[in-house]
Design a protein around this motif. Sequence first.
Motif, PDB file in Angstrom:
ATOM      1  N   LEU A   1     -12.551  16.277  -7.331  1.00 28.40           N
ATOM      2  CA  LEU A   1     -11.106  16.351  -7.096  1.00 28.40           C
ATOM      3  C   LEU A   1     -10.381  17.188  -8.145  1.00 28.40           C
ATOM      4  O   LEU A   1      -9.157  17.339  -8.065  1.00 28.40           O
ATOM      5  N   GLU A   2     -11.156  17.695  -9.130  1.00 25.07           N
ATOM      6  CA  GLU A   2     -10.589  18.501 -10.222  1.00 25.07           C
ATOM      7  C   GLU A   2      -9.529  17.708 -10.979  1.00 25.07           C
ATOM      8  O   GLU A   2      -8.440  18.197 -11.270  1.00 25.07           O
ATOM      9  N   LEU A   3      -9.884  16.452 -11.280  1.00 27.18           N
ATOM     10  CA  LEU A   3      -9.046  15.578 -12.084  1.00 27.18           C
ATOM     11  C   LEU A   3      -9.859  15.100 -13.278  1.00 27.18           C
ATOM     12  O   LEU A   3     -11.077  15.269 -13.333  1.00 27.18           O
ATOM     13  N   SER A   4      -9.196  14.496 -14.235  1.00 24.33           N
ATOM     14  CA  SER A   4      -9.903  13.955 -15.389  1.00 24.33           C
ATOM     15  C   SER A   4     -10.522  12.607 -15.033  1.00 24.33           C
ATOM     16  O   SER A   4      -9.987  11.871 -14.187  1.00 24.33           O
ATOM     17  N   PRO A   5     -11.642  12.249 -15.655  1.00 25.00           N
ATOM     18  CA  PRO A   5     -12.222  10.915 -15.413  1.00 25.00           C
ATOM     19  C   PRO A   5     -11.242   9.789 -15.709  1.00 25.00           C
ATOM     20  O   PRO A   5     -11.231   8.770 -15.022  1.00 25.00           O
ATOM     21  N   ALA A   6     -10.401   9.982 -16.732  1.00 21.22           N
ATOM     22  CA  ALA A   6      -9.418   8.949 -17.062  1.00 21.22           C
ATOM     23  C   ALA A   6      -8.434   8.738 -15.920  1.00 21.22           C
ATOM     24  O   ALA A   6      -8.033   7.600 -15.625  1.00 21.22           O
ATOM     25  N   THR A   7      -8.051   9.833 -15.247  1.00 19.26           N
ATOM     26  CA  THR A   7      -7.134   9.716 -14.118  1.00 19.26           C
ATOM     27  C   THR A   7      -7.781   8.946 -12.975  1.00 19.26           C
ATOM     28  O   THR A   7      -7.141   8.090 -12.340  1.00 19.26           O
ATOM     29  N   ILE A   8      -9.044   9.229 -12.709  1.00 22.53           N
ATOM     30  CA  ILE A   8      -9.755   8.510 -11.654  1.00 22.53           C
ATOM     31  C   ILE A   8      -9.855   7.033 -11.999  1.00 22.53           C
ATOM     32  O   ILE A   8      -9.644   6.156 -11.151  1.00 22.53           O
ATOM     33  N   MET A   9     -10.182   6.719 -13.255  1.00 20.12           N
ATOM     34  CA  MET A   9     -10.306   5.319 -13.673  1.00 20.12           C
ATOM     35  C   MET A   9      -8.991   4.576 -13.519  1.00 20.12           C
ATOM     36  O   MET A   9      -8.940   3.452 -13.023  1.00 20.12           O
ATOM     37  N   ARG A  10      -7.888   5.232 -13.945  1.00 22.26           N
ATOM     38  CA  ARG A  10      -6.569   4.596 -13.800  1.00 22.26           C
ATOM     39  C   ARG A  10      -6.209   4.400 -12.331  1.00 22.26           C
ATOM     40  O   ARG A  10      -5.615   3.377 -11.949  1.00 22.26           O
ATOM     41  N   THR A  11      -6.565   5.379 -11.495  1.00 23.47           N
ATOM     42  CA  THR A  11      -6.239   5.281 -10.073  1.00 23.47           C
ATOM     43  C   THR A  11      -6.974   4.122  -9.421  1.00 23.47           C
ATOM     44  O   THR A  11      -6.371   3.340  -8.666  1.00 23.47           O
ATOM     45  N   ILE A  12      -8.266   3.989  -9.714  1.00 31.94           N
ATOM     46  CA  ILE A  12      -9.032   2.889  -9.125  1.00 31.94           C
ATOM     47  C   ILE A  12      -8.522   1.545  -9.648  1.00 31.94           C
ATOM     48  O   ILE A  12      -8.393   0.572  -8.895  1.00 31.94           O
ATOM     49  N   ALA A  13      -8.204   1.495 -10.951  1.00 29.28           N
ATOM     50  CA  ALA A  13      -7.683   0.247 -11.520  1.00 29.28           C
ATOM     51  C   ALA A  13      -6.355  -0.127 -10.879  1.00 29.28           C
ATOM     52  O   ALA A  13      -6.101  -1.302 -10.572  1.00 29.28           O
ATOM     53  N   SER A  14      -5.485   0.865 -10.677  1.00 28.26           N
ATOM     54  CA  SER A  14      -4.202   0.612 -10.036  1.00 28.26           C
ATOM     55  C   SER A  14      -4.383   0.148  -8.597  1.00 28.26           C
ATOM     56  O   SER A  14      -3.682  -0.753  -8.119  1.00 28.26           O
ATOM     57  N   LEU A  15      -5.336   0.754  -7.895  1.00 29.97           N
ATOM     58  CA  LEU A  15      -5.614   0.388  -6.511  1.00 29.97           C
ATOM     59  C   LEU A  15      -6.110  -1.057  -6.429  1.00 29.97           C
ATOM     60  O   LEU A  15      -5.647  -1.850  -5.591  1.00 29.97           O
ATOM     61  N   GLU A  16      -7.028  -1.428  -7.310  1.00 28.61           N
ATOM     62  CA  GLU A  16      -7.551  -2.794  -7.312  1.00 28.61           C
ATOM     63  C   GLU A  16      -6.469  -3.811  -7.680  1.00 28.61           C
ATOM     64  O   GLU A  16      -6.420  -4.904  -7.119  1.00 28.61           O
TER      65      GLU A  16
END
Length: 300
Positions: A26-41
């Motif tokens: 997705l051309e994003l940072s791993p930290a952004t993905i981690m925050r997104t999944i955490a926010s989703l959960e």
Amino acid sequence: MSRYREMQAFEAVVQTGSLAAAARHLELSPATIMRTIASLEARLHNTLLFRSPRGVALSPAGEQFAQSCRQILVETELADRSAAGRHAQPGGQLTVAVPLLMDLQIFTPIVLSYLDAYPDVCLTIQTSHGAPNLLKDGIDIALVVGQLPNSSEFAASLGMVRPIVCGSPDYLHAWGRPETPEDLKTHRAVVSSSPGYETDWRFPCGRSTRLVKPTQVLTCTTQRAAIRAATLGVGLVRCMSYEAHDELASGLLLPVLADFASPPAPAQLIYRHGRRAEARVRTFIDFATPRLRAHPAFMG
């Protein structure tokens, strides 16, 4: 991040199998993905992914959510393409992965005919071993030999292929035709050192497997070179039936030990999104599948 972007991130993690791979896709940072999944959960009040050093695995709730996400994302993408008029006419880049030695003898003539019919498509053929991860590897369609792992891909069955042992007429005249796997101990063999090719030859024997190791007189870096050496009478070669299809059809190689052959393996085209796939994917599946099914290399 919007709910749509959250679902995109979650789907990317599911398909690639890791947070880092999803970030690259997705051309994003791993930290952004981690925050997104955490926010989703947190928003769903449920755990969707189990993390481990080996990657991620879906929880039961994650399995259900992944199916819903996939359907929503596919339908949204389809609506976008339809509104832009991009779904009906195939065009753009199409990447297809095939096993080694499938390209020249079987696949390339079909690809050339497809490009004549759909000149706006730019097609890339990659070689692969086993079943690739379509999303992670950037592949639209893959021709896979063997049983498929559980996945979200769609599959079009093509037929069956099998492992065979073969030799040239001159070699068999000079060394004799082996009647049983045990006879191979007095024969010469040409083998490949490429990944995925075993130098020990295995044959089914009731409920067990019989392992035979003929004298290896030549080791080649590629299977193509090993098959070529076998046509020159250097020794026997073990390969998949499609790998030596032209040589077998022309009589340059003759199969032996047919009564001891391993069970045939299925061959199929795998792709994503089914009938909702982009036009270049759908047209290639519709064009190539009947032609590959009719090819004698897939008749087991």
